[in-house]
Write a protein that holds these residues in place. Sequence first.
Motif, PDB file in Angstrom:
ATOM      1  N   LYS A  21      -5.542 -27.167 -38.879  1.00 33.55           N
ATOM      2  CA  LYS A  21      -5.107 -25.853 -38.397  1.00 33.55           C
ATOM      3  C   LYS A  21      -6.302 -24.919 -38.217  1.00 33.55           C
ATOM      4  CE  LYS A  21      -0.794 -26.772 -38.149  1.00 33.55           C
ATOM      5  NZ  LYS A  21      -0.294 -27.173 -36.851  1.00 33.55           N
ATOM      6  N   THR A  22      -7.273 -24.973 -39.127  1.00 33.57           N
ATOM      7  CA  THR A  22      -8.468 -24.136 -39.018  1.00 33.57           C
ATOM      8  C   THR A  22      -9.275 -24.502 -37.785  1.00 33.57           C
ATOM      9  OG1 THR A  22      -8.558 -23.866 -41.418  1.00 33.57           O
ATOM     10  CG2 THR A  22     -10.592 -23.434 -40.191  1.00 33.57           C
ATOM     11  N   VAL A  23      -9.474 -25.796 -37.565  1.00 30.90           N
ATOM     12  CA  VAL A  23     -10.219 -26.254 -36.385  1.00 30.90           C
ATOM     13  C   VAL A  23      -9.459 -25.905 -35.111  1.00 30.90           C
ATOM     14  CG1 VAL A  23     -11.092 -28.296 -35.172  1.00 30.90           C
ATOM     15  CG2 VAL A  23     -11.478 -28.031 -37.630  1.00 30.90           C
ATOM     16  N   LEU A  24      -8.138 -26.060 -35.118  1.00 33.34           N
ATOM     17  CA  LEU A  24      -7.318 -25.709 -33.963  1.00 33.34           C
ATOM     18  C   LEU A  24      -7.521 -24.235 -33.596  1.00 33.34           C
ATOM     19  CD1 LEU A  24      -5.085 -26.412 -31.881  1.00 33.34           C
ATOM     20  CD2 LEU A  24      -3.420 -25.799 -33.661  1.00 33.34           C
ATOM     21  N   GLY A  25      -7.481 -23.361 -34.603  1.00 33.70           N
ATOM     22  CA  GLY A  25      -7.698 -21.942 -34.353  1.00 33.70           C
ATOM     23  C   GLY A  25      -9.076 -21.663 -33.778  1.00 33.70           C
ATOM     24  N   GLY A  26     -10.098 -22.341 -34.316  1.00 33.42           N
ATOM     25  CA  GLY A  26     -11.454 -22.171 -33.811  1.00 33.42           C
ATOM     26  C   GLY A  26     -11.603 -22.632 -32.372  1.00 33.42           C
ATOM     27  N   LEU A  27     -11.004 -23.760 -32.051  1.00 30.72           N
ATOM     28  CA  LEU A  27     -11.075 -24.268 -30.683  1.00 30.72           C
ATOM     29  C   LEU A  27     -10.375 -23.328 -29.704  1.00 30.72           C
ATOM     30  CD1 LEU A  27     -10.457 -28.067 -31.349  1.00 30.72           C
ATOM     31  CD2 LEU A  27     -12.601 -27.002 -30.616  1.00 30.72           C
ATOM     32  N   LYS A  28      -9.231 -22.812 -30.118  1.00 31.43           N
ATOM     33  CA  LYS A  28      -8.507 -21.875 -29.249  1.00 31.43           C
ATOM     34  C   LYS A  28      -9.318 -20.604 -29.040  1.00 31.43           C
ATOM     35  CE  LYS A  28      -3.861 -23.577 -29.697  1.00 31.43           C
ATOM     36  NZ  LYS A  28      -2.454 -23.256 -29.818  1.00 31.43           N
ATOM     37  N   ASN A  29      -9.997 -20.133 -30.103  1.00 30.49           N
ATOM     38  CA  ASN A  29     -10.858 -18.945 -29.972  1.00 30.49           C
ATOM     39  C   ASN A  29     -12.017 -19.194 -29.008  1.00 30.49           C
ATOM     40  OD1 ASN A  29      -9.326 -17.427 -31.742  1.00 30.49           O
ATOM     41  ND2 ASN A  29     -10.621 -17.878 -33.507  1.00 30.49           N
ATOM     42  N   LEU A  30     -12.444 -20.429 -28.900  1.00 24.22           N
ATOM     43  CA  LEU A  30     -13.516 -20.786 -27.972  1.00 24.22           C
ATOM     44  C   LEU A  30     -12.998 -21.041 -26.559  1.00 24.22           C
ATOM     45  CD1 LEU A  30     -15.548 -23.206 -30.273  1.00 24.22           C
ATOM     46  CD2 LEU A  30     -16.223 -20.905 -29.529  1.00 24.22           C
ATOM     47  N   GLY A  31     -11.692 -20.930 -26.383  1.00 17.86           N
ATOM     48  CA  GLY A  31     -11.106 -21.142 -25.066  1.00 17.86           C
ATOM     49  C   GLY A  31     -10.895 -22.604 -24.714  1.00 17.86           C
ATOM     50  N   ILE A  32     -10.891 -23.462 -25.725  1.00 20.05           N
ATOM     51  CA  ILE A  32     -10.690 -24.895 -25.499  1.00 20.05           C
ATOM     52  C   ILE A  32      -9.196 -25.190 -25.662  1.00 20.05           C
ATOM     53  CG2 ILE A  32     -11.275 -27.224 -26.289  1.00 20.05           C
ATOM     54  CD1 ILE A  32     -13.967 -25.998 -27.248  1.00 20.05           C
ATOM     55  N   PRO A  33      -8.533 -25.623 -24.596  1.00 19.14           N
ATOM     56  CA  PRO A  33      -7.072 -25.780 -24.631  1.00 19.14           C
ATOM     57  C   PRO A  33      -6.637 -27.081 -25.321  1.00 19.14           C
ATOM     58  CG  PRO A  33      -7.885 -26.352 -22.458  1.00 19.14           C
ATOM     59  CD  PRO A  33      -9.075 -25.912 -23.263  1.00 19.14           C
ATOM     60  N   VAL A  34      -6.336 -26.991 -26.598  1.00 19.49           N
ATOM     61  CA  VAL A  34      -5.828 -28.150 -27.341  1.00 19.49           C
ATOM     62  C   VAL A  34      -4.466 -27.790 -27.932  1.00 19.49           C
ATOM     63  CG1 VAL A  34      -8.091 -29.121 -27.871  1.00 19.49           C
ATOM     64  CG2 VAL A  34      -7.094 -27.477 -29.426  1.00 19.49           C
ATOM     65  N   GLN A  35      -3.634 -28.791 -28.111  1.00 18.87           N
ATOM     66  CA  GLN A  35      -2.287 -28.588 -28.647  1.00 18.87           C
ATOM     67  C   GLN A  35      -2.222 -28.727 -30.163  1.00 18.87           C
ATOM     68  OE1 GLN A  35       0.423 -27.609 -26.884  1.00 18.87           O
ATOM     69  NE2 GLN A  35      -1.073 -27.335 -25.247  1.00 18.87           N
TER      70      GLN A  35
END
Length: 80
Positions: A21-35
Amino acid sequence: MTFTAHINVMPLKELLDPQGKTVLGGLKNLGIPVQDVRIGKHITLQIDAASKEDAARIAESACQKLLANQVMEYFEITIQ
């Protein structure tokens, strides 16, 4: 004969994965579209065994006794 066991240990799908969940949030903050992100571990064992089947049994035993917490994790083994 020496075999290589590749073991992937992952959290059960039913359980929360705080690291994921932490990595998911970081990726989304970077604009990387992951589910979704699930974080586990990859373990490689060098096993001396008479056959591929014996090596698989040894790796399975190692996972059940030490490498994976079967209450919270599952594992997959590939022997080469």
